[in-house]
Design an enzyme around this catalytic site. Structure first.
Site, mmCIF file in Angstrom:
data_model
loop_
_atom_site.group_PDB
_atom_site.id
_atom_site.type_symbol
_atom_site.label_atom_id
_atom_site.label_comp_id
_atom_site.label_asym_id
_atom_site.label_seq_id
_atom_site.Cartn_x
_atom_site.Cartn_y
_atom_site.Cartn_z
ATOM 1 N N LYS A 51 0.815 -1.204 0.000
ATOM 2 C CA LYS A 51 0.000 0.000 0.000
ATOM 3 C C LYS A 51 0.852 1.259 0.000
ATOM 4 O O LYS A 51 0.362 2.362 -0.235
ATOM 5 C CB LYS A 51 -0.873 0.026 1.283
ATOM 6 C CG LYS A 51 -1.826 -1.097 1.420
ATOM 7 C CD LYS A 51 -2.521 -1.007 2.795
ATOM 8 C CE LYS A 51 -2.622 -2.383 3.339
ATOM 9 N NZ LYS A 51 -2.907 -2.441 4.767
ATOM 10 N N GLU A 107 7.329 2.696 -6.504
ATOM 11 C CA GLU A 107 7.498 2.190 -5.143
ATOM 12 C C GLU A 107 7.807 3.346 -4.194
ATOM 13 O O GLU A 107 8.462 4.326 -4.591
ATOM 14 C CB GLU A 107 8.650 1.150 -5.165
ATOM 15 C CG GLU A 107 9.013 0.523 -3.857
ATOM 16 C CD GLU A 107 7.897 -0.281 -3.205
ATOM 17 O OE1 GLU A 107 6.852 0.310 -2.931
ATOM 18 O OE2 GLU A 107 8.107 -1.471 -2.933
ATOM 19 N N ASP A 108 7.337 3.247 -2.970
ATOM 20 C CA ASP A 108 7.625 4.324 -2.011
ATOM 21 C C ASP A 108 9.073 4.284 -1.530
ATOM 22 O O ASP A 108 9.726 5.314 -1.435
ATOM 23 C CB ASP A 108 6.644 4.277 -0.828
ATOM 24 C CG ASP A 108 6.612 2.931 -0.123
ATOM 25 O OD1 ASP A 108 7.150 1.939 -0.657
ATOM 26 O OD2 ASP A 108 6.025 2.840 0.970
ATOM 27 N N ASP A 111 14.533 -0.634 0.362
ATOM 28 C CA ASP A 111 15.277 -0.824 1.602
ATOM 29 C C ASP A 111 16.248 -1.984 1.358
ATOM 30 O O ASP A 111 17.312 -1.795 0.772
ATOM 31 C CB ASP A 111 14.231 -1.109 2.691
ATOM 32 C CG ASP A 111 14.775 -1.209 4.090
ATOM 33 O OD1 ASP A 111 15.565 -2.123 4.337
ATOM 34 O OD2 ASP A 111 14.400 -0.401 4.954
ATOM 35 N N LYS A 139 17.130 3.778 0.457
ATOM 36 C CA LYS A 139 17.923 3.642 1.684
ATOM 37 C C LYS A 139 19.065 2.665 1.376
ATOM 38 O O LYS A 139 18.990 1.479 1.718
ATOM 39 C CB LYS A 139 17.004 3.048 2.747
ATOM 40 C CG LYS A 139 17.116 3.663 4.122
ATOM 41 C CD LYS A 139 16.416 2.791 5.128
ATOM 42 C CE LYS A 139 15.071 3.249 5.534
ATOM 43 N NZ LYS A 139 14.494 2.415 6.617
ATOM 44 N N PHE A 160 14.142 4.700 10.196
ATOM 45 C CA PHE A 160 12.809 4.260 9.799
ATOM 46 C C PHE A 160 11.913 5.479 9.661
ATOM 47 O O PHE A 160 11.779 6.277 10.576
ATOM 48 C CB PHE A 160 12.228 3.272 10.809
ATOM 49 C CG PHE A 160 11.096 2.470 10.227
ATOM 50 C CD1 PHE A 160 11.352 1.311 9.512
ATOM 51 C CD2 PHE A 160 9.781 2.901 10.352
ATOM 52 C CE1 PHE A 160 10.315 0.589 8.928
ATOM 53 C CE2 PHE A 160 8.740 2.182 9.785
ATOM 54 C CZ PHE A 160 9.009 1.025 9.069
ATOM 55 N N VAL A 161 11.305 5.613 8.479
ATOM 56 C CA VAL A 161 10.488 6.795 8.203
ATOM 57 C C VAL A 161 9.037 6.405 7.939
ATOM 58 O O VAL A 161 8.754 5.304 7.456
ATOM 59 C CB VAL A 161 11.040 7.598 7.008
ATOM 60 C CG1 VAL A 161 12.355 8.270 7.358
ATOM 61 C CG2 VAL A 161 11.206 6.721 5.759
ATOM 62 N N ASP A 167 4.224 3.413 6.418
ATOM 63 C CA ASP A 167 3.599 3.145 7.709
ATOM 64 C C ASP A 167 4.568 2.540 8.719
ATOM 65 O O ASP A 167 5.634 2.023 8.356
ATOM 66 C CB ASP A 167 2.446 2.154 7.532
ATOM 67 C CG ASP A 167 2.946 0.722 7.294
ATOM 68 O OD1 ASP A 167 3.815 0.547 6.405
ATOM 69 O OD2 ASP A 167 2.515 -0.198 8.006
ATOM 70 N N ARG A 173 0.384 6.551 7.607
ATOM 71 C CA ARG A 173 0.444 6.674 6.153
ATOM 72 C C ARG A 173 -0.121 8.015 5.665
ATOM 73 O O ARG A 173 0.250 8.492 4.602
ATOM 74 C CB ARG A 173 -0.379 5.558 5.477
ATOM 75 C CG ARG A 173 0.178 4.168 5.627
ATOM 76 C CD ARG A 173 -0.544 3.229 4.673
ATOM 77 N NE ARG A 173 -0.404 1.830 5.055
ATOM 78 C CZ ARG A 173 0.590 1.047 4.685
ATOM 79 N NH1 ARG A 173 1.568 1.521 3.954
ATOM 80 N NH2 ARG A 173 0.628 -0.223 5.060
#
Ligand code: PRP
Ligand code: 7HP
Length: 191
Positions: A51, A107-108, A111, A139, A160-161, A167, A173
């Protein structure tokens, strides 16, 4: 980097704003311009990875000047918290056939790279005309498998963001800014 102005409007779990909505908006416009230039004369299929990519995809496609169709895929890693277990599976597949299409995976965040690596392998096998990747956040310190990134919004440190689609256990979100989660919140909560 931004500190808090006045009190922390986001609550005690959040540390500081890393990227505010104005900076995100500027960068999304630039990405939209680059993508529009590169795909001039072609029709694009933007595939959002649910999501997290929902909000980024919604803003990005409105900056495109080429014809664009939208589809979504949902991918889950096994487990909750902030650490990927390494195993990935498709929860919801595309509704459209991508053979012969110009596909842009949106993609957001990348990682470990496991999610994108898995999807790229699956999508390549479906014979798209082209397959590129657009990520808002990269990242690189966390990477476990290399992934080709064609369009990148921001390279960020290993923190971690949350916010702008990202989320922590399904919270945050909806925030317009991208905000760093305090380490105390997720320390010891890796799965
Ligand atoms: C997050 C994020 C990426 C993925 C990146 O998704 O949205 O899809 O992790 O991590 P990786 O590079 O280590 O694979 P998540 O599984 O938390 O699902 P969500 O998008 O529904 O939040
Ligand atoms: C996944 C993820 N989700 C939200 N915030 C981060 O920093 C993340 N890294 N990997």
């Amino acid at each position: 980097m931004h500190g808090w102005v006045g009190h922390n409007v986001y609550g005690a779990e959040l540390e500081r704003v890393l990227l505010d909505s104005a900076a995100i908006d500027r960068r999304v416009r630039e990405l939209g311009d680059s993508i529009s230039r590169d795909y001039a004369g072609r029709e694009l299929l933007a595939v959002g990875i649910l999501k997290g990519a929902l909000i980024f995809l919604a803003d990005l496609v409105r900056r495109l000047t080429v014809p664009v169709a939208i589809d979504f895929v949902a991918v889950g890693s096994y487990g909750a918290g902030t650490e990927s277990s390494g195993a990935v599976r498709i929860l919801k597949d595309l509704e459209q056939d991508i053979a012969g299409r110009h596909v842009l995976l949106v993609e957001d965040i990348v990682d470990t790279g496991l999610t994108l690596n898995y999807l790229l392998e699956i999508f390549r096998a479906r014979a798209p005309a082209s397959l590129r990747v657009c990520v808002l956040l990269d990242k690189p310190e966390r990477r476990r498998v290399p992934v080709p990134i064609d369009y990148c919004g921001f390279v960020i440190p290993d923190e971690f963001v949350v916010g702008y689609g990202l989320d922590y256990n399904e919270r945050y979100r909806h925030l317009s800014d991208i905000v760093v989660l305090r380490r105390e919140v997720y320390r010891g909560n890796s799965v």
